[in-house]
Design a protein around this motif. Structure first.
Motif, mmCIF file in Angstrom:
data_model
loop_
_atom_site.group_PDB
_atom_site.id
_atom_site.type_symbol
_atom_site.label_atom_id
_atom_site.label_comp_id
_atom_site.label_asym_id
_atom_site.label_seq_id
_atom_site.Cartn_x
_atom_site.Cartn_y
_atom_site.Cartn_z
ATOM 1 N N TYR A 82 0.844 -1.199 0.000
ATOM 2 C CA TYR A 82 0.000 0.000 0.000
ATOM 3 C C TYR A 82 0.876 1.245 0.000
ATOM 4 C CZ TYR A 82 -3.771 3.183 1.475
ATOM 5 O OH TYR A 82 -4.687 4.192 1.568
ATOM 6 N N ALA A 83 0.616 2.161 -0.929
ATOM 7 C CA ALA A 83 1.432 3.377 -1.078
ATOM 8 C C ALA A 83 0.953 4.453 -0.114
ATOM 9 C CB ALA A 83 1.380 3.875 -2.519
ATOM 10 N N GLY A 84 1.244 4.248 1.160
ATOM 11 C CA GLY A 84 0.801 5.169 2.195
ATOM 12 C C GLY A 84 1.886 6.129 2.643
ATOM 13 N N PRO A 85 1.596 6.955 3.660
ATOM 14 C CA PRO A 85 2.521 8.004 4.096
ATOM 15 C C PRO A 85 3.804 7.485 4.723
ATOM 16 C CG PRO A 85 0.613 7.883 5.559
ATOM 17 C CD PRO A 85 0.298 7.020 4.380
ATOM 18 N N VAL A 86 3.778 6.346 5.395
ATOM 19 C CA VAL A 86 4.997 5.815 5.998
ATOM 20 C C VAL A 86 5.972 5.368 4.914
ATOM 21 C CG1 VAL A 86 5.969 4.026 7.490
ATOM 22 C CG2 VAL A 86 3.833 5.157 8.139
ATOM 23 N N THR A 87 5.465 4.632 3.934
ATOM 24 C CA THR A 87 6.311 4.164 2.828
ATOM 25 C C THR A 87 6.881 5.341 2.054
ATOM 26 O OG1 THR A 87 5.065 2.102 2.627
ATOM 27 C CG2 THR A 87 6.345 2.793 0.704
ATOM 28 N N TRP A 88 6.026 6.331 1.739
ATOM 29 C CA TRP A 88 6.525 7.486 0.996
ATOM 30 C C TRP A 88 7.505 8.290 1.840
ATOM 31 C CZ3 TRP A 88 8.223 9.426 -3.033
ATOM 32 C CH2 TRP A 88 8.474 10.795 -3.152
ATOM 33 N N GLY A 89 7.290 8.368 3.158
ATOM 34 C CA GLY A 89 8.217 9.102 4.021
ATOM 35 C C GLY A 89 9.620 8.542 3.949
ATOM 36 N N VAL A 90 9.736 7.205 3.900
ATOM 37 C CA VAL A 90 11.043 6.574 3.774
ATOM 38 C C VAL A 90 11.667 6.908 2.425
ATOM 39 C CG1 VAL A 90 12.249 4.355 3.621
ATOM 40 C CG2 VAL A 90 10.508 4.715 5.382
ATOM 41 N N MET A 91 10.875 6.818 1.375
ATOM 42 C CA MET A 91 11.390 7.114 0.030
ATOM 43 C C MET A 91 11.809 8.569 -0.101
ATOM 44 S SD MET A 91 8.644 4.991 -2.273
ATOM 45 C CE MET A 91 8.650 3.198 -2.340
ATOM 46 N N ASP A 92 11.008 9.471 0.450
ATOM 47 C CA ASP A 92 11.315 10.897 0.395
ATOM 48 C C ASP A 92 12.619 11.197 1.123
ATOM 49 O OD1 ASP A 92 10.650 13.646 -0.254
ATOM 50 O OD2 ASP A 92 10.136 13.915 1.858
ATOM 51 N N LEU A 93 12.830 10.548 2.275
ATOM 52 C CA LEU A 93 14.080 10.729 3.004
ATOM 53 C C LEU A 93 15.257 10.217 2.183
ATOM 54 C CD1 LEU A 93 15.618 11.483 5.579
ATOM 55 C CD2 LEU A 93 15.092 9.187 6.468
ATOM 56 N N MET A 94 15.096 9.085 1.518
ATOM 57 C CA MET A 94 16.159 8.555 0.667
ATOM 58 C C MET A 94 16.525 9.544 -0.441
ATOM 59 S SD MET A 94 15.151 4.554 0.144
ATOM 60 C CE MET A 94 15.492 3.324 1.387
ATOM 61 N N ASN A 95 15.513 10.162 -1.041
ATOM 62 C CA ASN A 95 15.755 11.157 -2.084
ATOM 63 C C ASN A 95 16.552 12.343 -1.542
ATOM 64 O OD1 ASN A 95 14.469 9.850 -4.242
ATOM 65 N ND2 ASN A 95 12.480 10.756 -3.773
ATOM 66 N N LYS A 96 16.177 12.806 -0.357
ATOM 67 C CA LYS A 96 16.865 13.952 0.256
ATOM 68 C C LYS A 96 18.300 13.594 0.633
ATOM 69 C CE LYS A 96 12.620 16.068 2.034
ATOM 70 N NZ LYS A 96 11.780 16.289 3.242
ATOM 71 N N GLN A 97 18.503 12.384 1.113
ATOM 72 C CA GLN A 97 19.860 11.945 1.457
ATOM 73 C C GLN A 97 20.739 11.890 0.214
ATOM 74 O OE1 GLN A 97 18.821 8.240 3.348
ATOM 75 N NE2 GLN A 97 18.966 9.102 5.410
ATOM 76 N N LYS A 98 20.191 11.358 -0.861
ATOM 77 C CA LYS A 98 20.953 11.248 -2.107
ATOM 78 C C LYS A 98 21.338 12.618 -2.642
ATOM 79 C CE LYS A 98 20.759 9.107 -6.699
ATOM 80 N NZ LYS A 98 19.925 8.312 -7.643
ATOM 81 N N ALA A 99 20.444 13.601 -2.469
ATOM 82 C CA ALA A 99 20.688 14.951 -2.986
ATOM 83 C C ALA A 99 21.851 15.650 -2.283
ATOM 84 C CB ALA A 99 19.421 15.788 -2.857
ATOM 85 N N VAL A 100 22.207 15.200 -1.092
ATOM 86 C CA VAL A 100 23.297 15.819 -0.334
ATOM 87 C C VAL A 100 24.641 15.613 -1.026
ATOM 88 C CG1 VAL A 100 24.627 15.625 1.808
ATOM 89 C CG2 VAL A 100 22.132 15.714 1.884
ATOM 90 N N GLY A 101 24.792 14.473 -1.668
ATOM 91 C CA GLY A 101 26.038 14.183 -2.372
ATOM 92 C C GLY A 101 27.224 14.132 -1.433
ATOM 93 N N ARG A 102 28.309 14.801 -1.818
ATOM 94 C CA ARG A 102 29.549 14.785 -1.037
ATOM 95 C C ARG A 102 29.742 16.063 -0.215
ATOM 96 N NH1 ARG A 102 32.191 10.561 0.198
ATOM 97 N NH2 ARG A 102 34.232 11.557 -0.050
ATOM 98 N N THR A 103 28.675 16.823 -0.028
ATOM 99 C CA THR A 103 28.781 18.070 0.739
ATOM 100 C C THR A 103 27.760 18.091 1.876
ATOM 101 O OG1 THR A 103 27.315 19.173 -0.854
ATOM 102 C CG2 THR A 103 29.704 19.407 -1.186
#
Length: 232
Positions: A82-103
């Motif tokens: 089920y594509a609910g808020p908990v699952t999307w919250g994890v994915m959204d955090l992963m996206n934000k972590q990836k965007a940090v890169g090496r800085t």
């Protein structure tokens, strides 16, 4: 309480903790154990995009299978696709972590005048080791204290290290423990870094990361924790 070994509060036991949070947030409808839901979730399109599925906003058997596999991998329950808020919250955090890169310290929130220091960004659930302005290792995803057991913020120092530690309160292994604030420590765990809801205050790491931190840090080194974990 005088012996800091007895004040260790370590990682949360995983079993039985995740489902109540997920259900409280309305993460998924009631569903028989082991089944795959046909219901379209409120975050369907975002989840489809993250998983590389056709973005049509409608649940399909293939969508459910992909979502369920992601949930199972990261300990998100109920894992019924089920594509609910908990699952999307994890994915959204992963996206934000990836965007940090090496800085990871681009905003300069972790002190650069302390020499070698381990930084922990609770907001992004990332940690790294820097020496002045130079990045030594990381950033790497970490798993910090859940609601009610938040990892305490501020400037601290590693005061005790124990490579084969076992929590005296929760009776769970805490390999490569490096304590920096009461019972709070860096240590490895055997669950996903994105496994909700979080630890009992420790900064959880993969075994690879915890071993690297063990080799790079020593007693007396600084640790700086800042930000606020999502959901706390």
């Amino acid at each position: 309480m005088g012996d800091h070994r007895r004040r260790v509060v370590g990682v949360a036991a995983v079993a039985g903790l995740v489902a109540p949070l997920a259900l409280a947030l309305g993460a998924a409808p009631a569903q028989a154990a082991g089944s795959c839901t046909t219901q379209t979730g409120p975050r369907q399109k975002q989840v489809e995009k993250f998983l590389g599925r056709p973005v049509d906003g409608r649940q399909s058997a293939a969508d459910c299978k992909a979502i369920k596999a992601f949930q199972t991998k990261h300990g998100i329950t109920p894992n019924i696709g089920y594509a609910g808020p908990v699952t999307w919250g994890v994915m959204d955090l992963m996206n934000k972590q990836k965007a940090v890169g090496r800085t990871p310290n681009k905003a300069g929130k972790c002190p650069v005048n302390k020499g070698r220091i381990a930084c922990v960004d609770l907001t992004l659930q990332l940690s790294w080791i820097q020496d002045g302005k130079d990045l030594v290792y990381g950033p790497v995803p970490v798993r910090t204290g859940r609601n009610g057991y938040e990892t305490r913020t501020g400037l601290k120092k590693i005061y005790w290290r124990h490579i084969d530690h076992v929590s005296s309160i929760y009776h769970v292994p805490m390999p490569y423990s490096q304590f920096f604030d009461g019972g709070e420590a860096f240590h490895s765990v055997g669950v996903s870094m994105w496994n909700p809801p979080g630890s009992h205050g420790c900064v959880n790491m993969t075994k690879t990361t915890a071993k690297k931190y063990w080799s790079l840090l020593k007693t007396g080194d600084d640790v700086f924790v800042y930000g606020r974990k999502p959901g706390t």
